[in-house]
Motif scaffolding. Structure first.
Motif, mmCIF file in Angstrom:
data_model
loop_
_atom_site.group_PDB
_atom_site.id
_atom_site.type_symbol
_atom_site.label_atom_id
_atom_site.label_comp_id
_atom_site.label_asym_id
_atom_site.label_seq_id
_atom_site.Cartn_x
_atom_site.Cartn_y
_atom_site.Cartn_z
ATOM 1 N N GLY A 112 0.464 3.915 -12.969
ATOM 2 C CA GLY A 112 0.948 2.657 -12.425
ATOM 3 C C GLY A 112 2.313 2.797 -11.780
ATOM 4 O O GLY A 112 3.132 3.621 -12.188
ATOM 5 N N ALA A 113 2.544 1.982 -10.762
ATOM 6 C CA ALA A 113 3.840 1.944 -10.088
ATOM 7 C C ALA A 113 4.204 0.493 -9.827
ATOM 8 O O ALA A 113 3.362 -0.307 -9.426
ATOM 9 N N ALA A 114 5.467 0.162 -10.064
ATOM 10 C CA ALA A 114 5.981 -1.171 -9.758
ATOM 11 C C ALA A 114 6.330 -1.196 -8.275
ATOM 12 O O ALA A 114 7.085 -0.355 -7.799
ATOM 13 N N LEU A 115 5.762 -2.151 -7.543
ATOM 14 C CA LEU A 115 5.968 -2.201 -6.096
ATOM 15 C C LEU A 115 6.275 -3.616 -5.636
ATOM 16 O O LEU A 115 5.845 -4.586 -6.252
ATOM 17 N N CYS A 116 7.014 -3.710 -4.538
ATOM 18 C CA CYS A 116 7.188 -5.006 -3.892
ATOM 19 C C CYS A 116 5.921 -5.277 -3.076
ATOM 20 O O CYS A 116 5.098 -4.391 -2.868
ATOM 21 N N ARG A 117 5.764 -6.481 -2.619
ATOM 22 C CA ARG A 117 4.550 -6.850 -1.885
ATOM 23 C C ARG A 117 4.362 -5.978 -0.634
ATOM 24 O O ARG A 117 3.261 -5.525 -0.357
ATOM 25 N N ASP A 118 5.440 -5.732 0.114
ATOM 26 C CA ASP A 118 5.329 -4.947 1.351
ATOM 27 C C ASP A 118 4.909 -3.501 1.073
ATOM 28 O O ASP A 118 4.049 -2.950 1.763
ATOM 29 N N CYS A 119 5.529 -2.867 0.084
ATOM 30 C CA CYS A 119 5.176 -1.476 -0.245
ATOM 31 C C CYS A 119 3.736 -1.392 -0.755
ATOM 32 O O CYS A 119 3.026 -0.426 -0.464
ATOM 33 N N ASN A 120 3.300 -2.401 -1.501
ATOM 34 C CA ASN A 120 1.935 -2.413 -2.014
ATOM 35 C C ASN A 120 0.936 -2.520 -0.864
ATOM 36 O O ASN A 120 -0.075 -1.825 -0.839
ATOM 37 N N ARG A 121 1.222 -3.364 0.099
ATOM 38 C CA ARG A 121 0.316 -3.500 1.248
ATOM 39 C C ARG A 121 0.317 -2.239 2.101
ATOM 40 O O ARG A 121 -0.722 -1.837 2.634
ATOM 41 N N THR A 122 1.474 -1.614 2.251
ATOM 42 C CA THR A 122 1.561 -0.387 3.047
ATOM 43 C C THR A 122 0.773 0.737 2.390
ATOM 44 O O THR A 122 0.080 1.494 3.057
ATOM 45 N N LYS A 123 0.861 0.837 1.073
ATOM 46 C CA LYS A 123 0.167 1.889 0.347
ATOM 47 C C LYS A 123 -1.338 1.731 0.446
ATOM 48 O O LYS A 123 -2.061 2.696 0.633
ATOM 49 N N SER A 124 -1.820 0.510 0.323
ATOM 50 C CA SER A 124 -3.244 0.211 0.387
ATOM 51 C C SER A 124 -3.989 1.039 -0.665
ATOM 52 O O SER A 124 -3.546 1.125 -1.806
ATOM 53 N N ASN A 125 -5.110 1.664 -0.299
ATOM 54 C CA ASN A 125 -5.838 2.477 -1.272
ATOM 55 C C ASN A 125 -5.767 3.959 -0.915
ATOM 56 O O ASN A 125 -6.694 4.711 -1.138
ATOM 57 N N LYS A 126 -4.628 4.368 -0.378
ATOM 58 C CA LYS A 126 -4.444 5.770 -0.010
ATOM 59 C C LYS A 126 -4.121 6.603 -1.248
ATOM 60 O O LYS A 126 -3.326 6.197 -2.086
ATOM 61 N N THR A 127 -4.717 7.779 -1.322
ATOM 62 C CA THR A 127 -4.366 8.726 -2.375
ATOM 63 C C THR A 127 -3.087 9.430 -1.938
ATOM 64 O O THR A 127 -3.035 9.978 -0.835
ATOM 65 N N PRO A 128 -2.053 9.412 -2.782
ATOM 66 C CA PRO A 128 -0.774 9.988 -2.349
ATOM 67 C C PRO A 128 -0.833 11.513 -2.278
ATOM 68 O O PRO A 128 -1.464 12.157 -3.095
ATOM 69 N N PRO A 129 -0.158 12.099 -1.274
ATOM 70 C CA PRO A 129 -0.086 13.565 -1.216
ATOM 71 C C PRO A 129 0.814 14.089 -2.337
ATOM 72 O O PRO A 129 1.611 13.353 -2.913
#
Length: 174
Positions: A112-129
């Motif tokens: 889990g990661a705590a995110l603001c709304r903008d960062c959460n939308r930017t991340k979407s469902n991408k698997t992080p490198p």
């Protein structure tokens, strides 16, 4: 009577040979670029969800896991700035999966990661490198309490499974 002369025959063999002569020196560079792109976008080996692991029935971070993730992050967004070197300055409003739930990432504190709304939308469902996961772990060392694990992992532990079982038993006895 005027007739147009026939167009000259195309010498495909010389065109292919010329093209190959131009492209051949670039092949090592192109191969290197492709290899670099693969290395930079691959996830951390052994940290993502297991292939045989089914989708976690717990979709969202609620109750205790949500509180723990927000508390560890001091209720501040853990989104990265400038290729993972900095940390977003906004307050955290969401708790999201680092390894996406849609790709079998479990709903556990280590994922889990705590995110603001903008960062959460930017991340979407991408698997992080891999480099983004390691930069998050590095940043977490500065604000997580001493002795708390900063490791990002999508592998459920025995205590995570026990929490699922206890929650299911509490729901049945109500």
């Amino acid at each position: 009577m005027d007739t147009d002369p026939a167009p000259p025959a195309v010498d495909w063999q010389s065109i292919v040979a010329t093209t190959f002569d131009v492209v051949q020196p670039l092949l090592p560079v192109l191969g290197g670029v492709v290899l670099l792109a693969l290395v930079l976008t691959c996830p951390v080996p052994g940290r993502g969800p297991a292939r045989r692991q089914g989708r976690d029935p717990w979709r969202g971070f609620k109750y205790e896991p949500r509180r723990i993730v927000l508390t560890l992050a001091d209720h501040r967004c853990e989104g990265s700035l400038l290729l993972g070197l900095g940390r977003c300055r906004r307050p955290a409003t969401d708790v999201d999966h680092i390894y996406p739930w849609s790709k079998n990432g479990p709903t556990i504190v280590s994922n889990g990661a705590a995110l603001c709304r903008d960062c959460n939308r930017t991340k979407s469902n991408k698997t992080p490198p891999w480099w983004l996961v390691l930069s998050l772990e590095r940043r977490r060392r500065s604000y997580y309490p001493a002795g708390t694990s900063v490791r990002v992992s999508a592998a459920m532990t025995d205590s995570d499974r026990a929490a699922r079982t206890n929650a299911a038993e509490r729901r049945r006895t109500r």
